[in-house]
Design a protein around this motif. Structure first.
Motif, mmCIF file in Angstrom:
data_model
loop_
_atom_site.group_PDB
_atom_site.id
_atom_site.type_symbol
_atom_site.label_atom_id
_atom_site.label_comp_id
_atom_site.label_asym_id
_atom_site.label_seq_id
_atom_site.Cartn_x
_atom_site.Cartn_y
_atom_site.Cartn_z
ATOM 1 N N LYS A 66 8.325 -5.428 -11.954
ATOM 2 C CA LYS A 66 8.214 -6.090 -10.656
ATOM 3 C C LYS A 66 7.464 -7.416 -10.738
ATOM 4 O O LYS A 66 7.785 -8.355 -10.020
ATOM 5 N N ASP A 67 6.454 -7.486 -11.599
ATOM 6 C CA ASP A 67 5.654 -8.707 -11.679
ATOM 7 C C ASP A 67 6.147 -9.688 -12.725
ATOM 8 O O ASP A 67 5.539 -10.711 -12.962
ATOM 9 N N ASN A 68 7.234 -9.331 -13.390
ATOM 10 C CA ASN A 68 7.726 -10.188 -14.467
ATOM 11 C C ASN A 68 9.209 -10.416 -14.294
ATOM 12 O O ASN A 68 9.879 -9.711 -13.570
ATOM 13 N N GLU A 69 9.715 -11.415 -15.022
ATOM 14 C CA GLU A 69 11.167 -11.525 -15.122
ATOM 15 C C GLU A 69 11.672 -10.314 -15.883
ATOM 16 O O GLU A 69 11.031 -9.850 -16.829
ATOM 17 N N ALA A 70 12.774 -9.772 -15.464
ATOM 18 C CA ALA A 70 13.367 -8.659 -16.201
ATOM 19 C C ALA A 70 13.840 -9.152 -17.557
ATOM 20 O O ALA A 70 14.092 -10.340 -17.743
ATOM 21 N N PRO A 71 13.956 -8.237 -18.535
ATOM 22 C CA PRO A 71 14.542 -8.654 -19.814
ATOM 23 C C PRO A 71 15.901 -9.299 -19.586
ATOM 24 O O PRO A 71 16.585 -8.982 -18.620
ATOM 25 N N LEU B 187 5.373 7.451 0.566
ATOM 26 C CA LEU B 187 5.211 6.542 -0.565
ATOM 27 C C LEU B 187 6.556 6.313 -1.238
ATOM 28 O O LEU B 187 7.438 7.173 -1.201
ATOM 29 N N LYS B 188 6.701 5.153 -1.861
ATOM 30 C CA LYS B 188 7.948 4.859 -2.579
ATOM 31 C C LYS B 188 7.592 4.432 -3.999
ATOM 32 O O LYS B 188 6.551 3.791 -4.230
ATOM 33 N N PRO B 189 8.445 4.762 -4.993
ATOM 34 C CA PRO B 189 8.169 4.356 -6.371
ATOM 35 C C PRO B 189 8.329 2.849 -6.536
ATOM 36 O O PRO B 189 9.231 2.244 -5.960
ATOM 37 N N ARG B 190 7.448 2.254 -7.319
ATOM 38 C CA ARG B 190 7.508 0.827 -7.622
ATOM 39 C C ARG B 190 8.628 0.574 -8.635
ATOM 40 O O ARG B 190 8.821 1.342 -9.573
ATOM 41 N N ASP C 194 15.705 9.446 -14.700
ATOM 42 C CA ASP C 194 16.487 10.161 -13.686
ATOM 43 C C ASP C 194 15.585 10.798 -12.636
ATOM 44 O O ASP C 194 15.999 11.002 -11.495
ATOM 45 N N ASN C 195 14.328 11.112 -13.033
ATOM 46 C CA ASN C 195 13.378 11.728 -12.107
ATOM 47 C C ASN C 195 12.567 10.699 -11.335
ATOM 48 O O ASN C 195 11.665 11.058 -10.584
ATOM 49 N N GLY C 196 12.836 9.419 -11.557
ATOM 50 C CA GLY C 196 12.180 8.383 -10.757
ATOM 51 C C GLY C 196 11.105 7.588 -11.459
ATOM 52 O O GLY C 196 10.492 6.705 -10.858
ATOM 53 N N SER C 197 10.840 7.882 -12.736
ATOM 54 C CA SER C 197 9.833 7.100 -13.462
ATOM 55 C C SER C 197 10.390 5.722 -13.820
ATOM 56 O O SER C 197 11.561 5.600 -14.181
ATOM 57 N N THR C 198 9.525 4.717 -13.745
ATOM 58 C CA THR C 198 9.938 3.362 -14.111
ATOM 59 C C THR C 198 9.187 2.863 -15.343
ATOM 60 O O THR C 198 9.494 1.797 -15.863
ATOM 61 N N ARG C 199 8.181 3.622 -15.779
ATOM 62 C CA ARG C 199 7.473 3.292 -17.027
ATOM 63 C C ARG C 199 7.415 4.546 -17.885
ATOM 64 O O ARG C 199 7.083 5.623 -17.399
ATOM 65 N N PHE C 200 7.749 4.394 -19.164
ATOM 66 C CA PHE C 200 7.748 5.517 -20.103
ATOM 67 C C PHE C 200 6.733 5.225 -21.201
ATOM 68 O O PHE C 200 6.833 4.209 -21.895
ATOM 69 N N CYS C 201 5.733 6.096 -21.323
ATOM 70 C CA CYS C 201 4.649 5.893 -22.274
ATOM 71 C C CYS C 201 4.754 6.913 -23.405
ATOM 72 O O CYS C 201 4.957 8.106 -23.154
ATOM 73 N N PRO D 288 0.800 -1.229 0.000
ATOM 74 C CA PRO D 288 0.000 0.000 0.000
ATOM 75 C C PRO D 288 0.834 1.281 0.000
ATOM 76 O O PRO D 288 0.297 2.366 -0.232
ATOM 77 N N ASN D 289 2.120 1.168 0.266
ATOM 78 C CA ASN D 289 2.977 2.353 0.288
ATOM 79 C C ASN D 289 3.823 2.486 -0.981
ATOM 80 O O ASN D 289 4.755 3.286 -1.031
ATOM 81 N N GLU D 290 3.470 1.697 -2.000
ATOM 82 C CA GLU D 290 4.241 1.692 -3.237
ATOM 83 C C GLU D 290 3.361 2.188 -4.385
ATOM 84 O O GLU D 290 2.226 1.742 -4.544
#
Length: 331
Positions: free
Chosen positions: A318-323, A311-314, A90-97, A37-39
């Motif tokens: 996380k739910d998959n094997e990394a490339p 809160l912390k960035p996810r 660099d700003n903390g995003s983990t998904r780029f759309c 809940p904190n992610e």
């Protein structure tokens, strides 16, 4: 708790109409059973091709037929996009759309360029997402091969209300694209917009369609309409925070595994209102000062909110094997 794909409209209506305190409590309980809940997942959305779209979506300032302040820009160069992706990381995003104002993907040089963008962002170790309009099965396969992680294609509203908002494509067109994305084994991102003159039954109808797909979308964006001058919906009243909370909480309960994204409309919310949305089960946001062409809270404000709410960035993937290139190879 069992993941269900056989929800009835009556069941979803009953959840949606639950007294709000009970609804938030139930949604928060489900949320804690499936997520930290904190992610919160932090995503960045970039318009790589802006304006000039032939569609007539009544909410969209990028439609060529409406007179808005949106300036038409051709498809960006690959290097420009990769620079933006690096800044987002660099700003903390983990998904780029990446979004392009197209009705559909065409097999041409522009699509080849998008495939290069996808390869480049994937190579940075970020989850890469696209929203490019309608997509064939073959095009979905090409995007998958390039490293696409997720594809966004919103239903927008219920099937019954759809023709009031868009006449240039059908609801089945939307569902066909989602099916093509799923066949290519790309993560599905699909949600909708509230505040477009729809009824509560329409909101339930949209959630019902998503929750009864063969597999739930991995990501469900909940957008509040941001009315734009020059579009047919420019005079729509603002959606209340409680309507957003009802949508988020209901989505969380019926699609427990999904990332529920607090999307457009967040710029009008203070930290307390956003905190209630997180409590109700939202666990994903868009960062950056724009969502395609509409305003979004500045990144510094989001960082301050994350600090205040602890809160912390996810992490990515996380739910998959990394490339393969990011996996730890056993010695």
């Amino acid at each position: 708790m069992i993941i269900r794909n056989d929800w009835t409209r009556e069941e979803i209506t009953e959840i949606y109409n639950t007294p709000v305190m009970d609804l938030v409590y139930r949604a928060a309980t489900v949320h804690r059973a499936y997520h930290d809940p904190n992610e919160v997942q932090v995503c960045t959305l970039l318009s790589v091709k802006t304006g000039g779209c032939p569609e007539d979506c009544a909410y969209c300032p990028q439609a060529a037929r409406y007179h808005t302040d949106v300036k038409v820009h051709k498809l960006m160069e690959v290097d420009e996009v990769l620079d933006s992706a690096k800044a987002a990381k660099d700003n903390g995003s983990t998904r780029f759309c990446m979004g392009a104002a197209w009705r559909e993907v065409r097999d041409n040089k522009d699509f080849d360029k998008v495939l290069e963008m996808v390869k480049g962002v994937n190579g940075m170790g970020m989850e890469v997402c696209c929203t490019l309009g309608m997509l064939s099965e073959e095009q979905a396969e090409k995007l998958k091969d390039a490293g696409l992680y997720a594809y966004n294609h919103n239903l927008d509203t219920s099937e019954e209300h759809y023709e009031e908002v868009i006449s240039t494509r059908t609801y089945d067109d939307r569902l066909d694209t989602l099916n093509n994305v799923r066949k290519a084994k790309i993560s599905v991102c699909s949600g909708g917009i509230i505040g477009m003159g729809e009824s509560h039954n329409d909101r339930v109808g949209m959630l019902h369609t998503l929750a009864t797909l063969e597999e739930h979308p991995e990501s469900v964006p909940v957008n509040a309409l941001v009315p734009v001058e020059g579009t047919p919906l420019e005079d729509q009243p603002r959606v209340s925070i409680w309507e957003m909370i009802r949508m988020i909480a209901t989505a969380r309960i019926i699609m427990p595994n999904a990332m529920v994204r607090l999307s457009a409309g967040r710029v009008r919310m203070n930290i307390e209102e956003q905190a209630l949305c997180f409590l109700a089960g939202a666990n994903s946001i868009f960062a950056g000062d724009k969502l395609l062409t509409t305003p979004n809270p500045e990144e510094d404000m989001d960082k301050q909110m994350f600090q205040t709410l602890n809160l912390k960035p996810r992490a990515s993937f996380k739910d998959n094997e990394a490339p393969v290139e990011f996996q730890t190879i056993p010695q």
